[in-house]
Design a protein around this motif. Structure first.
Motif, short mmCIF file in Angstrom:
data_model
loop_
_atom_site.label_atom_id
_atom_site.label_comp_id
_atom_site.label_asym_id
_atom_site.label_seq_id
_atom_site.Cartn_x
_atom_site.Cartn_y
_atom_site.Cartn_z
N GLU A 32 0.83 -1.19 0.00
CA GLU A 32 0.00 0.00 0.00
C GLU A 32 0.87 1.25 0.00
OE1 GLU A 32 -3.05 2.32 2.99
OE2 GLU A 32 -2.49 0.27 3.42
N GLY A 33 0.57 2.17 -0.89
CA GLY A 33 1.32 3.42 -0.96
C GLY A 33 2.52 3.37 -1.88
N SER A 34 2.89 2.19 -2.34
CA SER A 34 4.02 2.09 -3.27
C SER A 34 3.70 2.84 -4.55
CB SER A 34 4.32 0.63 -3.63
OG SER A 34 4.74 -0.09 -2.53
N MET A 35 4.68 3.56 -5.04
CA MET A 35 4.49 4.31 -6.27
C MET A 35 4.92 3.47 -7.46
SD MET A 35 5.82 8.11 -7.10
CE MET A 35 6.52 8.39 -8.71
N LEU A 36 4.06 3.41 -8.47
CA LEU A 36 4.40 2.71 -9.70
C LEU A 36 5.30 3.61 -10.54
CD1 LEU A 36 0.95 1.20 -10.73
CD2 LEU A 36 2.76 0.14 -9.42
N PRO A 37 6.06 3.02 -11.45
CA PRO A 37 6.88 3.86 -12.34
C PRO A 37 5.97 4.81 -13.12
CG PRO A 37 7.42 1.53 -12.60
CD PRO A 37 6.21 1.60 -11.74
N SER A 38 6.52 5.95 -13.52
CA SER A 38 5.72 6.88 -14.31
C SER A 38 5.34 6.22 -15.63
CB SER A 38 6.50 8.16 -14.59
OG SER A 38 7.55 7.90 -15.51
N VAL A 39 4.25 6.69 -16.22
CA VAL A 39 3.78 6.14 -17.49
C VAL A 39 4.88 6.26 -18.54
CG1 VAL A 39 2.15 6.48 -19.38
CG2 VAL A 39 1.34 6.51 -17.01
N ARG A 40 5.44 7.44 -18.65
CA ARG A 40 6.48 7.66 -19.66
C ARG A 40 7.74 6.87 -19.35
NH1 ARG A 40 5.84 14.14 -20.69
NH2 ARG A 40 3.81 13.99 -21.70
N VAL A 67 -4.41 4.21 -7.46
CA VAL A 67 -5.01 5.54 -7.54
C VAL A 67 -3.96 6.46 -8.15
CG1 VAL A 67 -4.35 6.21 -5.19
CG2 VAL A 67 -6.28 7.34 -6.32
N THR A 68 -4.40 7.32 -9.05
CA THR A 68 -3.50 8.27 -9.69
C THR A 68 -3.75 9.65 -9.10
OG1 THR A 68 -3.44 6.97 -11.71
CG2 THR A 68 -2.75 9.27 -11.88
N VAL A 69 -2.69 10.27 -8.64
CA VAL A 69 -2.76 11.62 -8.10
C VAL A 69 -2.11 12.53 -9.14
CG1 VAL A 69 -2.09 13.15 -6.21
CG2 VAL A 69 -2.59 10.73 -5.75
N HIS A 70 -2.93 13.42 -9.71
CA HIS A 70 -2.43 14.29 -10.78
C HIS A 70 -1.17 15.04 -10.34
CE1 HIS A 70 -2.63 16.55 -14.46
NE2 HIS A 70 -2.54 17.69 -13.78
N GLY A 71 -0.14 14.90 -11.15
CA GLY A 71 1.12 15.58 -10.88
C GLY A 71 2.04 14.84 -9.92
N LYS A 72 1.56 13.78 -9.31
CA LYS A 72 2.38 13.04 -8.34
C LYS A 72 2.70 11.63 -8.80
CE LYS A 72 1.35 15.71 -4.36
NZ LYS A 72 2.48 16.47 -3.95
N THR A 74 1.13 7.36 -9.79
CA THR A 74 0.15 6.30 -9.54
C THR A 74 0.65 5.45 -8.38
OG1 THR A 74 -0.48 6.28 -11.87
CG2 THR A 74 -1.06 4.34 -10.58
N PHE A 75 -0.25 5.23 -7.43
CA PHE A 75 0.10 4.54 -6.19
C PHE A 75 -0.80 3.33 -5.96
CE2 PHE A 75 1.20 8.96 -5.93
CZ PHE A 75 2.47 8.96 -5.38
N VAL A 76 -0.25 2.32 -5.30
CA VAL A 76 -1.01 1.15 -4.92
C VAL A 76 -1.94 1.54 -3.77
CG1 VAL A 76 -0.89 -1.20 -3.97
CG2 VAL A 76 0.83 -0.41 -5.62
N THR A 77 -3.21 1.17 -3.90
CA THR A 77 -4.18 1.48 -2.85
C THR A 77 -4.15 0.38 -1.79
OG1 THR A 77 -5.94 0.31 -4.02
CG2 THR A 77 -5.75 2.67 -4.42
N GLU A 78 -4.84 0.65 -0.70
CA GLU A 78 -5.01 -0.40 0.31
C GLU A 78 -5.90 -1.45 -0.33
OE1 GLU A 78 -6.84 -1.12 4.76
OE2 GLU A 78 -6.69 0.91 3.98
N THR A 79 -5.35 -2.63 -0.51
CA THR A 79 -6.11 -3.67 -1.19
C THR A 79 -6.24 -4.89 -0.31
OG1 THR A 79 -4.09 -4.54 -2.21
CG2 THR A 79 -5.37 -2.99 -3.50
#
Length: 123
Positions: A32-40, A67-72, A74-79
């Motif tokens: 939870e909260g881990s950031m995925l690599p940017s799309v680009r 969940v994607t936070v604009h400008g920040k 994409t992060f893993v949600t609590e799953t």
């Protein structure tokens, strides 16, 4: 997280990305909260279109896994890891059902099929 894309696979690339991310979430590699690599960034790394990565990320978000936070980013949600594992189990069961049907149509007996599965598990 390291991803491998099989360009020869009949599975669309965006689905390959999704499955690898789901597997990483289910295994705890991505928490939870881990950031995925940017799309680009991921698109450049995999040498694919950014639109393909975006499609995978959008689908993961639709499923409630990210969940994607604009400008920040994409992060893993609590799953619910159990839910992710159950989804993986169901997909494996569907694939295995196809293989079993094909093997039985090909003349393997149920016992030969069981022996084959055991041999594969031991390897």
């Amino acid at each position: 997280m390291h991803m491998i894309i099989n360009n020869q696979s009949m599975v669309p690339i965006y689905e390959q990305i999704m499955e690898q991310i789901k597997k990483a979430i289910a295994s705890g590699e991505l928490s939870e909260g881990s950031m995925l690599p940017s799309v680009r960034g991921l698109a450049a790394e995999l040498r694919i279109s950014a639109l393909t990565v975006k499609k995978a990320y959008d689908r993961l978000e639709e499923e409630g896994l990210t969940v994607t936070v604009h400008g920040k980013g994409t992060f893993v949600t609590e799953t619910n890891r159990e839910l992710v594992k159950e989804q993986q189990r169901m997909m494996a069961e569907q694939e295995l059902q196809k293989v079993v049907e094909k093997a039985l149509r090909g003349g393997l007996t149920k016992q030969e099929l069981r022996d084959l599965v055991e041999r594969i598990r031991e390897e």
